[in-house]
Enzyme design. Structure first.
Site, mmCIF file in Angstrom:
data_model
loop_
_atom_site.group_PDB
_atom_site.id
_atom_site.type_symbol
_atom_site.label_atom_id
_atom_site.label_comp_id
_atom_site.label_asym_id
_atom_site.label_seq_id
_atom_site.Cartn_x
_atom_site.Cartn_y
_atom_site.Cartn_z
ATOM 1 N N ASP A 26 44.163 44.540 35.842
ATOM 2 C CA ASP A 26 44.462 44.922 34.463
ATOM 3 C C ASP A 26 44.228 46.386 34.090
ATOM 4 O O ASP A 26 44.785 46.847 33.112
ATOM 5 C CB ASP A 26 43.684 43.999 33.497
ATOM 6 N N HIS A 81 41.960 35.637 34.239
ATOM 7 C CA HIS A 81 41.508 37.016 33.992
ATOM 8 C C HIS A 81 40.571 37.002 32.786
ATOM 9 O O HIS A 81 40.993 36.708 31.674
ATOM 10 C CB HIS A 81 42.707 37.929 33.742
ATOM 11 N N ASP A 85 38.150 39.082 30.481
ATOM 12 C CA ASP A 85 37.617 40.367 30.021
ATOM 13 C C ASP A 85 36.170 40.211 29.590
ATOM 14 O O ASP A 85 35.859 39.325 28.794
ATOM 15 C CB ASP A 85 38.414 40.861 28.802
ATOM 16 N N HIS A 113 37.297 47.621 31.605
ATOM 17 C CA HIS A 113 38.519 48.332 31.201
ATOM 18 C C HIS A 113 38.903 48.156 29.731
ATOM 19 O O HIS A 113 39.985 48.586 29.333
ATOM 20 C CB HIS A 113 39.691 47.953 32.119
#
Length: 973
Positions: free
Chosen positions: A178, A54, A56, A420
């Protein structure tokens, strides 16, 4: 529905549908797709290992720092090494699989690879071993993002994957593991892009508990519950352990877990680890409906050393698969789409969801509703950049070339800010500064693209190279330093629009504005409130604004004006202190202020509503986050101390100005709260422009301030209100209630907060007649909002807190600028009505979103009028006009009606003076012709078979049903 509007003759449809239902084993090509999936075994629990990372696109580090792996003192993370390592590991063993999600990172890495490496990677993609999932530029937030920006973010990423990897690169499953809560419009968008399913990681703890018990963790989600066909249905699954591996099975350099499988060794642990894993598998299986389970083998920025993962997973997999008689567990390397395929093959019937997943609480005292408002200045800037980008793409589509560096910069800056941790306001301060810088650079690039394009179109000697990005604080060096200049006003709506334009000036002298025919247009000089003059960092000597009325600006066209300083004679401005009841009105609306300067009452031709607008603030709870009840209010979490809002009180001073174009009331409440209420001529709504800040600065462990604007009315709304979903349709909300489980009310204020992206409303719930009194509030950025009592609405405007809330960002939400607390200025628009105002409010919101773009230039006498003029039917919104390839333009049209008959649109009207050679209808993302879309069919518990509709073959005339968005690639001859 969009899925079937293809050019196939009608009789072929029936055959095709039957084929899909009976033979779901289709694939895009012989290699990638569902065909390449591992085959589950009957009579066993099939565990799908899904190796993933994951990443970001900015959070604790900036997107660049994450890519290169710099600032590892903050977080050990370098995406370039992750991709290098994963590709090497995949090439070693054909059974291994991996999924990658964030195209913003993959794009950077791809651009650095050799041709040989690119061939090897393409090969992995074609064999289905490296699969792109989700595929947006960023994994966008779903609460604060506007649907136009969500569509752009997804389309930009999917276009990158499609252009470089063809059909095999196109993601089939969306992956929102997420984001902190999930919106219905997001599901609708995914369905309309042709995704077969969605998996996410976070849902309310009580919702999850109930779903685990009922085995309803997976469902059919209706993106638009009113839609009769299944085109807005999306198969949706909630993951078991967010997106983490089972506890004790994180085989990464960032983790401690390891398998020691040689029994001769002192620390041999394979027997224990296998028992642990088997127990966990059975525990997970007890919550799901089929004998297939997905295990997310990855975490934030894992796989910098992919070999550690694969080596250990291989051991676990091989051990369990050789001992299948004992454990009845079959382990496979898989992907979300292969897991989805196994669910589809199980032929089960799934429950249906038609509301959304807001608000999200991770425990009884952690409601993730603070981020609906956190960092309001960034949220406002993101909305403006998104708006400018749409206008910029329109102009560029007429003259520009594909791959224009300036435009690409702008597209990427808006897409990365939908992440996000960006639009949510949940990144560290230095990362937020980087996001804002990117937006600034993107907006500057866009304005250059626009001014070049417009000048080129107008073909005259006048240049319009200047713009004033600080008009929101009434600052514009260009206009303040000149006695005369020219103004270009561009209208990005595809309909004629009239607008009030405000130009900052230094003195209360005589000014005039002339149109291109040298006729004087109406103007009014208005003084700026002291609170504007005192905004920290404002570098302006303007003390007034000249308001003028720009009428009938053509759709996608512009109007030109000359501004002249006529004389130094000081004019007398009627500014009066409010000492008695004051009534200000126009032809539609009257507002009444009491002698303290508080808005008390609004009348329209048919309604008379007592409406008080006031400011208040919550004190944010303080705690060390060590247990649920010690949770602090922070960037993510809103947790008000004592659940009471403290009133800011009545205005300390209030003045009013009457005029021919606008009436204004200037209110000062205290040192950090002020507001201007405006009623423009001819408008049916009020504008309330607030300034909040600098909020008081306090020590760590002191409760900060969370400021709201509250509207109190005598409307009997009971416990019901509505909020929008990503700026599109409204969703009904009920105080202290959840549609799908019994709410245990542990946080009475925060648990009732919902995201408001563009508007919110209350209505008279007891009225039997058609005439329901309603109040609507439209916002200029995302805010959190609720109705805590009948007749009331509140929206949170600004937050300043001095404690971290313990969810990873590791900083208090304490924004400063120019050495003081951050000052934010924003707008609400207030509409009263008795007929249903969902469409009327949407139109006001759209006009606010796509407001005219203003350019300035040196005084120029030979102004020409723009020849471009586009007029779409009133209910049709031009959502996108974007150059898609050298020969085609992507056009998206939306019918904003919510019921009634279809509207016919002539695409030719969008291209005055040009001829359309061909059109191809595509999925919402613009990358796949609708005729090539094949989707898995599911069995929802409320089974309604789909209605098949053909599509018109006329290349330029299209029908849009209410709520429908249709996308076309248009080639011009």
């Amino acid at each position: 529905g969009e899925m079937c509007q293809t050019m196939i003759p009608y009789q072929h449809f029936i055959v095709w549908i039957i084929l899909v239902i009976n033979a779901p084993e289709w694939s895009f090509s012989s290699s990638c797709g569902y065909e390449t999936c591992p085959k589950p075994k009957d009579g066993m629990i099939n565990v799908h290992f899904v190796p993933h990372t994951h990443n970001d696109v900015g959070w604790l580090k900036t997107v660049d720092q994450y890519y290169y792996g710099s600032r590892n003192d903050i977080q050990r993370a370098g995406v370039q090494y992750i991709l290098d390592s994963v590709v090497d590991a995949l090439l070693k063993d054909p059974e291994r699989r991996f999924i990658y999600v964030e195209s913003a990172f993959f794009w950077r890495w791809w651009g650095e690879q050799t041709e040989e490496k690119k061939e090897a990677v393409k090969n992995l993609v074609e064999e289905g071993r490296l699969e792109f999932i989700g595929g947006g530029w960023s994994m966008n937030d779903e609460a604060a993002a506007h649907y136009t920006a969500i569509i752009d973010n997804m389309s930009y990423g999917i276009k990158f994957f499609s252009d470089n990897f063809g059909k095999c690169g196109r993601p089939r499953v969306s992956w929102q593991i997420d984001p902190f809560g999930h919106s219905r419009e997001q599901a609708n968008i995914f369905a309309k892009m042709g995704f077969d399913g969605l998996f996410f990681g976070r849902l309310d703890y009580a919702d999850k508990e109930k779903r685990m018990k009922d085995k309803t963790m997976e469902m059919i989600w209706k993106g638009d519950p009113d839609e009769k066909s299944s085109t807005s249905d999306l198969f949706t699954g909630a993951l078991f352990h967010a997106y983490s591996p089972p506890p004790g099975f994180c085989f990464d350099s960032l983790c401690q877990d390891v398998l020691m499988d040689d029994p001769r060794m002192e620390d041999f642990n394979m027997d224990k680890k296998v028992a642990e894993f088997v127990n966990y598998t059975l525990f997970q299986a007890s919550s799901y409906a089929t004998d297939n389970l997905i295990m997310t083998m990855g975490e934030d920025f894992t796989y910098q050393n992919a070999n550690m993962w694969f080596k250990n997973m291989d051991k676990l997999k091989n051990f369990l698969n050789t001992n299948q008689d004992t454990h009845k567990i079959n382990v496979m390397y898989s992907t979300p789409s292969c897991y989805l395929k196994s669910l589809h093959s199980s032929n089960k019937t799934w429950t249906v969801k038609s509301d959304d997943f807001f608000p999200y609480a991770s425990d009884p005292h952690a409601y993730w509703t603070g981020y609906f408002t956190s960092r309001p200045a960034l949220k406002g800037m993101i909305r403006q950049a998104n708006s400018l980008l749409q206008a910029c793409k329109q102009i560029h589509s007429r003259h520009g070339t594909t791959g224009d560096k300036a435009l690409e910069t702008a597209k990427r800056s808006v897409a990365v800010n939908q992440h996000h941790d960006a639009v949510t306001g949940t990144a560290k301060q230095h990362v937020t500064d980087d996001y804002a810088l990117r937006l600034h650079n993107g907006m500057t690039a866009c304005r250059k693209v626009m001014s070049d394009g417009l000048q080129n179109e107008l073909g005259m000697g006048c240049s319009f190279d200047d713009y004033c990005p600080m008009l929101n604080i009434s600052q514009c060096a260009f206009t303040e330093q000149r006695l005369a200049f020219s103004i270009l006003v561009y209208n990005p709506l595809a309909n004629n629009v009239s607008s009030f334009i405000r130009i900052p000036v230094k003195n209360k002298h005589v000014y005039r504005v002339l149109n291109h025919e040298n006729y004087e247009v109406e103007t009014q000089l208005v003084p700026l409130p002291d609170q504007v003059l005192r905004i920290p960092g404002r570098l302006s000597r303007a003390k007034y604004e000249l308001v003028f009325f720009a009428d009938n600006i053509p759709g996608l066209g512009s109007k030109l004006y000359k501004f002249e300083h006529v004389s130094n004679e000081e004019i007398n401005l009627e500014v009066e202190r409010i000492e008695d009841t004051v009534i200000l009105g126009n032809s539609h609306l009257k507002m009444e202020m009491n002698k303290k300067g508080i808005l008390k009452r609004i009348k329209t031709k048919t309604s008379d509503i007592h409406l008080i607008q006031e400011f208040a603030y919550y004190k944010g709870a303080v705690g060390d986050n060590t247990e649920f009840v010690k949770r602090a209010s922070g960037a993510y979490i809103f947790r008000p101390k004592g659940n009471i809002a403290i009133p800011v009180g009545e205005p300390q001073s209030a003045t009013f100005i009457k005029g021919n174009l606008v009436h204004e009331v200037h209110q000062k409440f205290n040192e950090w709260t002020s507001q201007v209420i405006r009623l423009y001529r001819g408008h049916k709504h009020l504008e309330l422009e607030w300034i909040i800040g600098p909020l008081p600065s306090l020590q760590h462990n002191m409760p900060g301030s969370e400021v709201i604007s509250r509207y109190r009315t005598d409307i009997d709304s009971g416990d019901l209100f509505k909020t929008d979903s990503n700026g599109r349709f409204m969703i009904k909300r009920q105080r202290n209630h959840r549609p799908t489980w019994d709410l245990n009310l542990t946080e009475p204020v925060s648990a009732n907060y919902y995201p408001v992206v563009s508007r919110m409303s209350i209505e008279d719930s007891n009225s039997v007649s058609k005439q329901k009194k309603q109040v609507w509030v439209m916002t200029d950025r995302a805010e959190g909002g609720t109705s805590l009592q009948s007749g009331e609405m509140e929206l949170m405007l600004h937050r300043r807190l001095f404690n971290d809330d313990g969810f990873g960002v590791g900083e208090a939400l304490n924004e400063t600028a120019f050495g003081k607390g951050l000052v934010v200025r924003g707008k609400h628009k207030l509409l009263l009505c008795e007929e249903d105002c969902e469409i009327a409010s949407r139109r006001i919101a759209e006009k606010e979103l796509m407001k005219p773009v203003i350019f300035f230039g040196e005084y120029c006498s030979n102004l020409r009028e723009s020849t471009t003029s586009v007029e779409l039917p009133a209910d049709i919104k031009l959502l996108t006009m974007e150059k898609w390839s050298e020969e085609s333009v992507l056009v998206r049209l939306e019918n904003i009606k919510i019921s009634g008959d279809p509207t016919k649109v002539d695409l030719d009207g969008l291209f005055p003076g040009r001829t359309i050679a061909s059109t191809v209808e595509t999925t919402l993302d613009g990358n796949l012709p609708i005729s090539e879309l094949k989707k898995l069919e599911w069995k929802p518990s409320d089974l309604k078979r789909k209605v098949i509709e053909g599509s018109t073959t006329d290349i330029s005339s299209v029908d849009l049903k209410p709520k429908q968005i249709r996308s076309y690639l248009v080639k011009l001859s």
